[in-house]
Write a protein that holds these residues in place. Structure first.
Motif, PDB file in Angstrom:
ATOM      1  N   ALA A   1     -19.249  -4.857  -6.035  1.00  0.00           N
ATOM      2  CA  ALA A   1     -20.204  -3.790  -5.719  1.00  0.00           C
ATOM      3  C   ALA A   1     -21.125  -3.512  -6.891  1.00  0.00           C
ATOM      4  O   ALA A   1     -22.318  -3.217  -6.708  1.00  0.00           O
ATOM      5  N   VAL A   2     -20.596  -3.619  -8.099  1.00  0.00           N
ATOM      6  CA  VAL A   2     -21.388  -3.379  -9.304  1.00  0.00           C
ATOM      7  C   VAL A   2     -22.338  -4.536  -9.561  1.00  0.00           C
ATOM      8  O   VAL A   2     -23.531  -4.340  -9.844  1.00  0.00           O
ATOM      9  N   LYS A   3     -21.815  -5.767  -9.470  1.00  0.00           N
ATOM     10  CA  LYS A   3     -22.630  -6.947  -9.759  1.00  0.00           C
ATOM     11  C   LYS A   3     -23.875  -7.006  -8.893  1.00  0.00           C
ATOM     12  O   LYS A   3     -24.932  -7.459  -9.338  1.00  0.00           O
ATOM     13  N   GLU A   4     -23.765  -6.538  -7.653  1.00  0.00           N
ATOM     14  CA  GLU A   4     -24.880  -6.616  -6.709  1.00  0.00           C
ATOM     15  C   GLU A   4     -26.066  -5.743  -7.132  1.00  0.00           C
ATOM     16  O   GLU A   4     -27.188  -5.967  -6.673  1.00  0.00           O
ATOM     17  N   CYS A   5     -25.817  -4.740  -7.979  1.00  0.00           N
ATOM     18  CA  CYS A   5     -26.924  -3.846  -8.355  1.00  0.00           C
ATOM     19  C   CYS A   5     -27.072  -3.680  -9.866  1.00  0.00           C
ATOM     20  O   CYS A   5     -27.682  -2.718 -10.330  1.00  0.00           O
ATOM     21  N   LEU A   6     -26.535  -4.633 -10.640  1.00  0.00           N
ATOM     22  CA  LEU A   6     -26.794  -4.652 -12.082  1.00  0.00           C
ATOM     23  C   LEU A   6     -28.123  -5.353 -12.337  1.00  0.00           C
ATOM     24  O   LEU A   6     -28.336  -6.467 -11.868  1.00  0.00           O
ATOM     25  N   PRO A   7     -29.032  -4.740 -13.075  1.00  0.00           N
ATOM     26  CA  PRO A   7     -30.310  -5.406 -13.346  1.00  0.00           C
ATOM     27  C   PRO A   7     -30.123  -6.586 -14.296  1.00  0.00           C
ATOM     28  O   PRO A   7     -29.196  -6.615 -15.107  1.00  0.00           O
ATOM     29  N   ASP A   8     -31.012  -7.551 -14.175  1.00  0.00           N
ATOM     30  CA  ASP A   8     -31.008  -8.701 -15.071  1.00  0.00           C
ATOM     31  C   ASP A   8     -31.175  -8.232 -16.518  1.00  0.00           C
ATOM     32  O   ASP A   8     -32.041  -7.405 -16.815  1.00  0.00           O
ATOM     33  N   ARG A   9     -30.348  -8.765 -17.416  1.00  0.00           N
ATOM     34  CA  ARG A   9     -30.350  -8.285 -18.798  1.00  0.00           C
ATOM     35  C   ARG A   9     -31.687  -8.531 -19.493  1.00  0.00           C
ATOM     36  O   ARG A   9     -32.204  -7.653 -20.191  1.00  0.00           O
ATOM     37  N   ASN A  10     -32.249  -9.723 -19.322  1.00  0.00           N
ATOM     38  CA  ASN A  10     -33.520 -10.027 -19.978  1.00  0.00           C
ATOM     39  C   ASN A  10     -34.645  -9.137 -19.458  1.00  0.00           C
ATOM     40  O   ASN A  10     -35.513  -8.699 -20.222  1.00  0.00           O
ATOM     41  N   HIS A  11     -34.627  -8.881 -18.163  1.00  0.00           N
ATOM     42  CA  HIS A  11     -35.621  -7.992 -17.560  1.00  0.00           C
ATOM     43  C   HIS A  11     -35.465  -6.577 -18.118  1.00  0.00           C
ATOM     44  O   HIS A  11     -36.448  -5.886 -18.404  1.00  0.00           O
ATOM     45  N   LEU A  12     -34.202  -6.175 -18.312  1.00  0.00           N
ATOM     46  CA  LEU A  12     -33.923  -4.840 -18.833  1.00  0.00           C
ATOM     47  C   LEU A  12     -34.381  -4.723 -20.297  1.00  0.00           C
ATOM     48  O   LEU A  12     -34.914  -3.688 -20.708  1.00  0.00           O
ATOM     49  N   ILE A  13     -34.187  -5.788 -21.073  1.00  0.00           N
ATOM     50  CA  ILE A  13     -34.663  -5.798 -22.466  1.00  0.00           C
ATOM     51  C   ILE A  13     -36.183  -5.638 -22.504  1.00  0.00           C
ATOM     52  O   ILE A  13     -36.725  -4.854 -23.290  1.00  0.00           O
ATOM     53  N   SER A  14     -36.864  -6.367 -21.644  1.00  0.00           N
ATOM     54  CA  SER A  14     -38.333  -6.265 -21.586  1.00  0.00           C
ATOM     55  C   SER A  14     -38.765  -4.854 -21.213  1.00  0.00           C
ATOM     56  O   SER A  14     -39.727  -4.316 -21.776  1.00  0.00           O
ATOM     57  N   TYR A  15     -38.048  -4.260 -20.273  1.00  0.00           N
ATOM     58  CA  TYR A  15     -38.381  -2.910 -19.812  1.00  0.00           C
ATOM     59  C   TYR A  15     -38.231  -1.886 -20.939  1.00  0.00           C
ATOM     60  O   TYR A  15     -39.139  -1.089 -21.199  1.00  0.00           O
ATOM     61  N   PHE A  16     -37.089  -1.919 -21.646  1.00  0.00           N
ATOM     62  CA  PHE A  16     -36.875  -0.936 -22.711  1.00  0.00           C
ATOM     63  C   PHE A  16     -37.752  -1.213 -23.933  1.00  0.00           C
ATOM     64  O   PHE A  16     -38.108  -0.277 -24.658  1.00  0.00           O
TER      65      PHE A  16
END
Length: 233
Positions: free
Chosen positions: A196-211
């Motif tokens: 259930a968690v894996k299905e809605c965890l954002p991509d790490r690289n995308h998250l790095i770019s966002y922050f």
């Protein structure tokens, strides 16, 4: 007739992640409506006119705001595996630790990451003290409530899993390491491994770019949090 479920959210928010995990744990189909927080929609402003923030859960003609209130609403409104325990004392403990994550861990960690100088050293010490308390709670447990993900896990792991790792990298500050907090590390791994968690965890690289993109906003937010934090000390 089944009432439709919609979730107004936005990329990169651990608070939206909390709501998504609750819905997925309960097996509730939902539509995710991604919001542009720089140009807020009429839908968001209509259903959360007070704070104007995500997430907002729409269940038929009913709206529920605030991530942990959404988690509790989803648990009570839909069938499926329980998120909160049925025992009153255990429910109170789950709510206690959820509040601890929101009022202590999030605030101290955010200030530790996005401030500078002598102030930052104090906030890092505060954050580590809070993490030590969490570490002690998890030494004999897989999750806060036992064998399955519950309210406190959703409140805490949403902050200390992918988001904490990414923000430390973007901020260039190391507050927590796997070796320093092995029980927390194991807990985060178990949380992230849940389907259930894996299905809605954002991509790490995308998250790095966002922050990286909103780094300035994170620093400004830390400055605005400071008076409230110091008032509670």
């Amino acid at each position: 007739m089944v009432e439709p479920v919609k979730l107004i959210g936005g990329f990169g928010s651990p608070f939206v992640h909390r709501a998504e995990v609750a819905l997925r744990l309960k097996g509730v189909p939902y539509e995710l409506i991604l919001e542009d927080m720089t140009n807020k929609s009429e839908l968001l402003l209509k259903h959360n006119p007070v704070h104007k923030k995500v997430p907002v859960l729409l269940h038929g003609d009913k709206a529920v705001c605030e991530s942990l209130l959404i988690v509790e609403y989803v648990d009570e409104a839909f069938d499926g595996p329980p998120i909160l325990p049925t025992d009153p004392h255990e429910r109170s403990e789950a709510r206690f630790w959820s509040k601890f994550f929101v009022e202590k861990c999030l605030l101290s960690l955010w200030l530790a990451l996005w401030t500078e100088g002598e102030e930052q050293k104090v906030f890092i010490m505060d954050a580590k003290e809070n993490l030590t308390l969490v570490e002690a709670q998890l030494k004999e447990k897989r999750f806060f409530g036992g064998a399955t993900i519950g309210l406190a896990d959703i409140a805490g792991a949403s902050l200390l899993s992918r988001w904490a790792s990414v923000m430390q990298e973007v901020a260039g500050v190391r507050v927590m390491t796997d070796d320093e907090y092995p029980a927390i590390h194991r807990w985060i791994e178990d949380y992230n491994a849940d389907e259930a968690v894996k299905e809605c965890l954002p991509d790490r690289n995308h998250l790095i770019s966002y922050f990286t993109m909103i780094r300035g906003k994170c620093i400004s937010a830390a400055k605005s949090m400071l008076p409230n934090y110091l008032a509670k000390k």
